[in-house]
Design a protein around this motif. Structure first.
Motif, short mmCIF file in Angstrom:
data_model
loop_
_atom_site.label_atom_id
_atom_site.label_comp_id
_atom_site.label_asym_id
_atom_site.label_seq_id
_atom_site.Cartn_x
_atom_site.Cartn_y
_atom_site.Cartn_z
N LYS A 110 -6.36 -0.09 -6.62
CA LYS A 110 -5.32 -0.87 -5.94
C LYS A 110 -5.60 -2.37 -6.00
O LYS A 110 -4.70 -3.18 -6.25
CB LYS A 110 -5.19 -0.42 -4.48
CG LYS A 110 -4.11 -1.18 -3.71
CD LYS A 110 -4.03 -0.71 -2.26
CE LYS A 110 -2.99 -1.54 -1.49
NZ LYS A 110 -2.93 -1.14 -0.06
N LYS A 121 3.66 -12.36 -10.59
CA LYS A 121 4.63 -13.02 -9.72
C LYS A 121 4.55 -14.54 -9.85
O LYS A 121 5.57 -15.23 -9.91
CB LYS A 121 4.39 -12.63 -8.25
CG LYS A 121 4.94 -11.28 -7.86
CD LYS A 121 4.90 -11.10 -6.36
CE LYS A 121 5.59 -9.83 -5.93
NZ LYS A 121 5.73 -9.73 -4.45
N VAL A 123 -3.06 -5.13 -7.49
CA VAL A 123 -2.52 -6.22 -6.67
C VAL A 123 -2.81 -7.56 -7.31
O VAL A 123 -1.95 -8.45 -7.36
CB VAL A 123 -3.11 -6.15 -5.24
CG1 VAL A 123 -2.79 -7.42 -4.46
CG2 VAL A 123 -2.57 -4.93 -4.50
N ASN A 154 4.67 -14.68 -0.72
CA ASN A 154 5.24 -13.59 -1.52
C ASN A 154 4.14 -12.58 -1.91
O ASN A 154 3.87 -12.37 -3.10
CB ASN A 154 5.90 -14.15 -2.78
CG ASN A 154 7.07 -15.05 -2.48
OD1 ASN A 154 8.20 -14.61 -2.32
ND2 ASN A 154 6.80 -16.35 -2.39
N PRO A 155 3.51 -12.00 -0.92
CA PRO A 155 2.40 -11.07 -1.22
C PRO A 155 2.90 -9.78 -1.89
O PRO A 155 4.06 -9.39 -1.71
CB PRO A 155 1.82 -10.77 0.17
CG PRO A 155 2.99 -10.93 1.09
CD PRO A 155 3.79 -12.07 0.52
N VAL A 156 2.03 -9.16 -2.65
CA VAL A 156 2.34 -7.87 -3.26
C VAL A 156 2.31 -6.80 -2.18
O VAL A 156 1.33 -6.68 -1.44
CB VAL A 156 1.33 -7.53 -4.37
CG1 VAL A 156 1.57 -6.12 -4.91
CG2 VAL A 156 1.41 -8.55 -5.49
N THR A 157 3.38 -6.03 -2.07
CA THR A 157 3.44 -4.99 -1.04
C THR A 157 2.77 -3.72 -1.53
O THR A 157 2.56 -3.53 -2.75
CB THR A 157 4.90 -4.68 -0.68
OG1 THR A 157 5.55 -4.11 -1.84
CG2 THR A 157 5.65 -5.94 -0.25
N ASP A 158 2.45 -2.84 -0.60
CA ASP A 158 1.85 -1.55 -0.96
C ASP A 158 2.81 -0.75 -1.85
O ASP A 158 2.37 -0.07 -2.78
CB ASP A 158 1.52 -0.74 0.29
CG ASP A 158 0.33 -1.30 1.06
OD1 ASP A 158 -0.40 -2.13 0.47
OD2 ASP A 158 0.14 -0.92 2.22
N ALA A 159 4.11 -0.87 -1.55
CA ALA A 159 5.11 -0.14 -2.34
C ALA A 159 5.13 -0.64 -3.78
O ALA A 159 5.26 0.15 -4.72
CB ALA A 159 6.49 -0.29 -1.70
N GLU A 160 5.02 -1.95 -3.98
CA GLU A 160 5.01 -2.52 -5.33
C GLU A 160 3.77 -2.07 -6.09
O GLU A 160 3.85 -1.74 -7.28
CB GLU A 160 5.06 -4.04 -5.24
CG GLU A 160 6.41 -4.60 -4.81
CD GLU A 160 6.37 -6.10 -4.58
OE1 GLU A 160 7.41 -6.76 -4.78
OE2 GLU A 160 5.30 -6.62 -4.19
N ASN A 188 0.03 -10.11 -8.55
CA ASN A 188 0.07 -11.48 -8.02
C ASN A 188 0.15 -12.49 -9.16
O ASN A 188 0.91 -13.46 -9.08
CB ASN A 188 -1.18 -11.74 -7.17
CG ASN A 188 -0.99 -11.37 -5.72
OD1 ASN A 188 0.09 -11.54 -5.17
ND2 ASN A 188 -2.03 -10.85 -5.09
#
Length: 267
Positions: free
Chosen positions: A236, A247, A240, A112-118, A244
């Protein structure tokens, strides 16, 4: 005859190679027991996994020493029957639980990685919440109102704000810098302080002590500017990392909520 000679040569060569290949898989022999190289590789991977250390010849040498020492100590522990003790088994169970839980959350993070959009959305949200004017103020914080009034009188008489702040303010963080609080959003301060500060014009100072939960303030507004933000690319990685962590925390709470148990958590 030539075939027999060639076969014998190959056999002799093979015989000399086998011990070399076998020994290459081990770091050492301790009391007749081999210490495999794979054990050192595993430890090096654990040390460098978090990126805190780089794989260097010095690190490899330290790890080899550590692995061989561990083998020496483990053999002695086994001689003394420590693995059979109840305390050892209890500690092993706790270690097993810790490793399993750690790997559970590592597996979750991987899947469940953090996306660039998130990350971009989080940056935009923070930027929107902190946009507007930033204020650069100085202040002097004292315990008693009469002390604040006396300092205001001195300041109106020509005393330097920085000097009085350094000598009298009980806020050690800013006193060392002449009362300077640097640029900050008004929401960064307690309401009484913010209200008085934003009412000032550049260069002005409060003429009455401003009372807050910390004591009595004398505030001077040095400057204002539009809020400054670092570029998304520059922050960034931190965003991230924070997402993480959030999440994982949400995942933990989800598991806790879904679990069927009669236990009542303290928090």
């Amino acid at each position: 005859m030539k075939k027999l000679v060639l076969a014998a040569a190959i056999a002799a060569l093979t015989a000399t190679l086998v011990p070399v290949t076998a020994s290459a898989q081990n770091i050492a022999i301790v009391n007749g027991k081999a210490v495999p190289k794979a054990r050192a590789d595993l430890l090096i991977n654990q040390v460098t996994k978090a990126g805190q250390q780089q794989r260097t010849p010095e690190l490899e040498a330290q790890v080899r020493d550590e692995v061989v020492l561990r083998e020496i100590f483990m053999q002695e522990a086994e001689k003394r029957g420590i693995p059979a003790s109840a305390d050892f088994r209890a500690q092993m169970e706790l270690a097993r639980q810790s490793i399993m839980i750690r790997e559970l959350f590592a597996d979750f993070a991987k899947k469940n990685p953090v996306t660039d959009a998130e990350a971009q959305a989080e940056y935009d949200k923070f930027k929107a919440q902190n946009s507007g004017t930033e204020y650069r103020a100085r202040h002097i914080l004292v315990e008693k109102e009469e002390d604040a009034k006396a300092l205001i009188k001195q300041l109106n008489g020509g005393a330097k704000f920085e000097d009085l702040a350094s000598k009298n303010s009980k806020d050690p963080g800013s006193a060392a810098n002449g009362g300077d609080l640097d640029f900050a959003n008004a929401n960064s301060y307690v309401p009484e302080f913010s209200k008085a500060m934003v009412a000032l014009k550049k260069g002005e100072m409060t003429q009455d002590p401003v009372k807050s939960q910390f004591g009595f303030h004398i505030i001077k507004l040095e400057d204002t500017r539009e809020a400054q933000f670092p570029a998304f690319a520059d922050v960034k990685a931190q965003i991230v990392q924070r997402l993480n962590q959030q999440k994982t925390a949400d995942f933990q709470q989800e598991l806790k909520t879904k679990a069927k148990t009669d236990y009542k958590f303290a928090r």
